[in-house]
Scaffold this motif. Structure first.
Motif, mmCIF file in Angstrom:
data_model
loop_
_atom_site.group_PDB
_atom_site.id
_atom_site.type_symbol
_atom_site.label_atom_id
_atom_site.label_comp_id
_atom_site.label_asym_id
_atom_site.label_seq_id
_atom_site.Cartn_x
_atom_site.Cartn_y
_atom_site.Cartn_z
ATOM 1 N N UNK A 150 -7.879 3.547 -8.857
ATOM 2 C CA UNK A 150 -8.086 4.316 -7.669
ATOM 3 C C UNK A 150 -8.663 3.041 -6.705
ATOM 4 N N UNK A 151 -8.872 3.760 -5.576
ATOM 5 C CA UNK A 151 -9.450 2.828 -4.468
ATOM 6 C C UNK A 151 -11.045 2.282 -4.791
ATOM 7 N N UNK A 152 -11.075 0.995 -4.855
ATOM 8 C CA UNK A 152 -12.034 0.149 -4.889
ATOM 9 C C UNK A 152 -12.462 -0.831 -3.817
ATOM 10 N N UNK A 153 -13.797 -0.865 -3.346
ATOM 11 C CA UNK A 153 -14.039 -1.990 -2.727
ATOM 12 C C UNK A 153 -14.146 -3.259 -3.628
ATOM 13 N N UNK A 154 -14.296 -4.601 -3.009
ATOM 14 C CA UNK A 154 -14.177 -5.634 -3.725
ATOM 15 C C UNK A 154 -15.555 -5.855 -4.576
ATOM 16 N N UNK B 53 -10.551 -11.128 -6.300
ATOM 17 C CA UNK B 53 -9.737 -12.204 -5.807
ATOM 18 C C UNK B 53 -8.301 -11.960 -5.931
ATOM 19 N N UNK B 54 -7.646 -11.461 -6.923
ATOM 20 C CA UNK B 54 -6.228 -11.439 -6.848
ATOM 21 C C UNK B 54 -5.764 -10.242 -6.436
ATOM 22 N N UNK B 55 -6.320 -8.948 -6.546
ATOM 23 C CA UNK B 55 -6.108 -7.759 -6.265
ATOM 24 C C UNK B 55 -6.059 -7.762 -4.728
ATOM 25 N N UNK B 56 -6.885 -8.244 -4.131
ATOM 26 C CA UNK B 56 -7.190 -8.257 -2.523
ATOM 27 C C UNK B 56 -6.177 -9.213 -1.885
ATOM 28 N N UNK B 57 -5.746 -10.237 -2.546
ATOM 29 C CA UNK B 57 -4.627 -11.262 -1.948
ATOM 30 C C UNK B 57 -3.015 -10.713 -2.290
ATOM 31 N N UNK C 299 -3.137 -8.179 -16.306
ATOM 32 C CA UNK C 299 -2.042 -8.265 -15.128
ATOM 33 C C UNK C 299 -2.134 -7.055 -14.382
ATOM 34 N N UNK C 300 -2.039 -6.977 -13.021
ATOM 35 C CA UNK C 300 -2.608 -6.333 -11.798
ATOM 36 C C UNK C 300 -0.998 -5.842 -11.150
ATOM 37 N N UNK C 301 -0.905 -4.535 -10.806
ATOM 38 C CA UNK C 301 0.145 -4.352 -9.977
ATOM 39 C C UNK C 301 -0.523 -3.429 -8.755
ATOM 40 N N UNK C 302 -0.264 -3.782 -7.462
ATOM 41 C CA UNK C 302 -0.821 -3.153 -6.309
ATOM 42 C C UNK C 302 -0.217 -1.998 -6.170
ATOM 43 N N UNK D 177 -6.115 0.131 1.791
ATOM 44 C CA UNK D 177 -6.501 0.994 2.835
ATOM 45 C C UNK D 177 -7.615 0.221 3.447
ATOM 46 N N UNK D 178 -7.534 -0.558 4.436
ATOM 47 C CA UNK D 178 -8.758 -1.068 4.875
ATOM 48 C C UNK D 178 -9.441 -2.263 3.887
ATOM 49 N N UNK D 179 -10.925 -2.046 3.502
ATOM 50 C CA UNK D 179 -11.444 -2.715 2.732
ATOM 51 C C UNK D 179 -11.366 -2.096 1.427
ATOM 52 N N UNK D 180 -10.642 -1.324 0.924
ATOM 53 C CA UNK D 180 -9.944 -0.581 -0.333
ATOM 54 C C UNK D 180 -8.985 -0.989 -1.055
ATOM 55 N N UNK D 181 -8.793 -1.390 -2.103
ATOM 56 C CA UNK D 181 -7.396 -1.521 -2.816
ATOM 57 C C UNK D 181 -7.478 -0.485 -4.022
ATOM 58 N N UNK D 182 -6.216 0.100 -4.114
ATOM 59 C CA UNK D 182 -5.953 0.710 -5.385
ATOM 60 C C UNK D 182 -4.809 -0.282 -6.103
#
Length: 462
Positions: free
Chosen positions: A244-248, A257-261, A280-283, A287-292
């Motif tokens: 789900x959408x998470x802030x840093x 660091x990886x997810x937001x880049x 391992x992460x998949x984008x 949305x703005x300052x949030x990432x899922x």
């Protein structure tokens, strides 16, 4: 004074029980519900419902635990749940979110305790009538709600200022039979070491993650399917690894660091190491300052041989401390893996009151069991325990001090009395907020559940 104390104590019970209520409500209805109970909606608070089965589950759990309910349980318990829902609704209005990494750590600790309690995964699933992944999912949700309630309360209360004169006046006004008893408390120093996982085990974990990445990139298997099959974060695994959408600030720093880049949805990251293991992460979407994101988590396993090596090493260290080759504090500074304690001579901080003093029941059970048998200054043999990140660690502890239980005095227990004054002010603020919120919130209580002497009469509006 007695009526005021009664009100304060009841409100304190409501507020302190928020996390307990969340966790108990996560337990399967089939464990506690009677066969003749037909489920129904009995309360509506805002847009939230309270089920009859929720009340039954909590009532029977209190009986199992031998806990007394002060009043009619079919009045007290629904009101406790309703108060909790007021706080959760406020969290939505204030967009309050808790750190997902902190919740994951708590889930891991609970799961470790469950496995110890039931002795096996199969027995745990049988008794709780859920799969392991369902237990983790419900724990994750309920702990998130409990932490959310606490954050809302902290925001509503803010910083409370108390003067020494207020503390003295509070103590002087207490009747002799109301002077609080200060239970026995201890100060504990700790040295922990993470058993060294073999390079072969780490290489095997990384190899498996690389294979999953290749399967996704080649189109052989969707990331979500692999997460459901193999991820050891079972809470997100059920959702195909999606968190789900998470802030840093809600994510482990290395993960964030990886997810937001990451820029391209669907791409898979390189292997990321955090305190929880390897990912391992998949984008999915930004949305703005949030990432899922989706992720697959694997944790290297500690072998029995590695665990034995660590305990033997700590037993040897304990002997050197007893022989006064160096102090416990010096050993903690240079040899402990616990970042929170090693720079303070290994002294454990109490996260609940900001001191280094613990009541015995507030200590991790493995430590409490050992400390109970030690004299002041004694150093324990090595023990194993689950730390706050859900990892199995080895430790030795030293009983630095033991303060025997006694009736409070203004000279010896000023801090405790100050905390009581702060608690009184805090509870008054929250009490008034609940009364105000009742007036602003739609509440419907079914017939048969209204004939109660509620602590807060404002639930009944017609």
């Amino acid at each position: 004074m007695k009526n005021k104390n009664k009100m304060r104590n009841k409100l304190a019970i409501y507020l302190r029980s928020a996390v307990l209520l969340c966790c108990l409500m996560a337990l399967p209805k089939s464990v506690f519900a009677q066969n003749n109970v037909i489920d129904e909606v009995i309360w509506v608070v805002g847009d939230e419902i309270i089920l009859k089965s929720d009340v039954e589950s909590l009532r029977l759990q209190y009986l199992i635990d031998g806990k007394k309910i002060d009043g009619n349980p079919y009045c007290v318990i629904p009101e406790q749940i309703a108060i909790q829902k007021l706080f959760l609704n406020q969290a939505k209005l204030d967009s309050i979110e808790v750190s997902e990494s902190a919740i994951i750590r708590q889930v891991d600790m609970y799961m470790a305790e469950y496995l110890k309690m039931f002795n096996s995964k199969e027995k745990m699933e049988e008794v709780m009538n859920k799969t392991t992944s369902q237990i983790r999912r419900d724990l994750r949700n309920s702990l998130r709600e409990g932490e959310t309630v606490k954050m809302v309360q902290d925001k509503l209360v803010g910083d409370i200022a108390v003067t020494p004169a207020e503390v003295r006046r509070f103590f002087q006004d207490l009747p002799q039979d109301s002077i609080p008893y200060i239970p026995t408390k201890v100060e504990v120093q700790i040295i922990t070491q993470l058993p060294r996982v073999s390079l072969a085990e780490v290489d095997d974990v990384k190899k498996r993650l690389r294979e999953y990445t290749d399967q996704v990139n080649s189109g052989e298997m969707p990331f979500s399917t692999l997460a459901r099959l193999y991820s050891e974060d079972l809470g997100s695994a059920m959702k195909g690894g999606e968190i789900g959408f998470m802030g840093r600030g809600m994510l482990a720093p290395e993960y964030a660091n990886v997810a937001f880049n990451m820029q391209e949805p669907g791409k898979v990251s390189k292997i990321v190491e955090t305190e929880f293991g390897y990912h391992i992460i998949q984008l999915v979407e930004k949305r703005g300052d949030r990432v899922n994101t989706r992720h697959i988590l694997l944790k290297p396993k500690v072998s029995d041989e590695d665990l034995t090596k660590s305990t033997n090493k700590l037993d040897s260290l304990a002997n050197d401390i007893r022989d006064e080759k160096f102090s416990f504090g010096e050993a903690a500074l240079y040899l402990s893996d616990n970042k929170e304690t090693r720079n303070n001579s290994g002294l454990m901080p109490n996260p609940y009151d900001g001191t280094s003093r613990f009541e015995m029941q507030a200590l991790p059970p493995e430590i409490a069991k050992v400390i109970e048998k030690l004299n002041v200054g004694d150093v324990s043999n090595a023990l194993t325990m689950i730390d706050d990140k859900g990892r199995e660690v080895c430790a030795i502890v030293r009983l630095k001090d033991r303060i025997q239980g006694h009736k409070a005095t203004i000279t010896e227990d000023y801090q405790n009395l100050r905390d009581l004054v702060i608690a009184e002010k805090r509870e008054a603020i929250l009490h008034n907020w609940i009364v105000k919120k009742q007036k602003e919130t739609y509440v419907r209580i079914n017939d048969g559940w209204r004939e109660c002497e509620f602590e807060y009469p404002g639930w009944i509006k017609d």
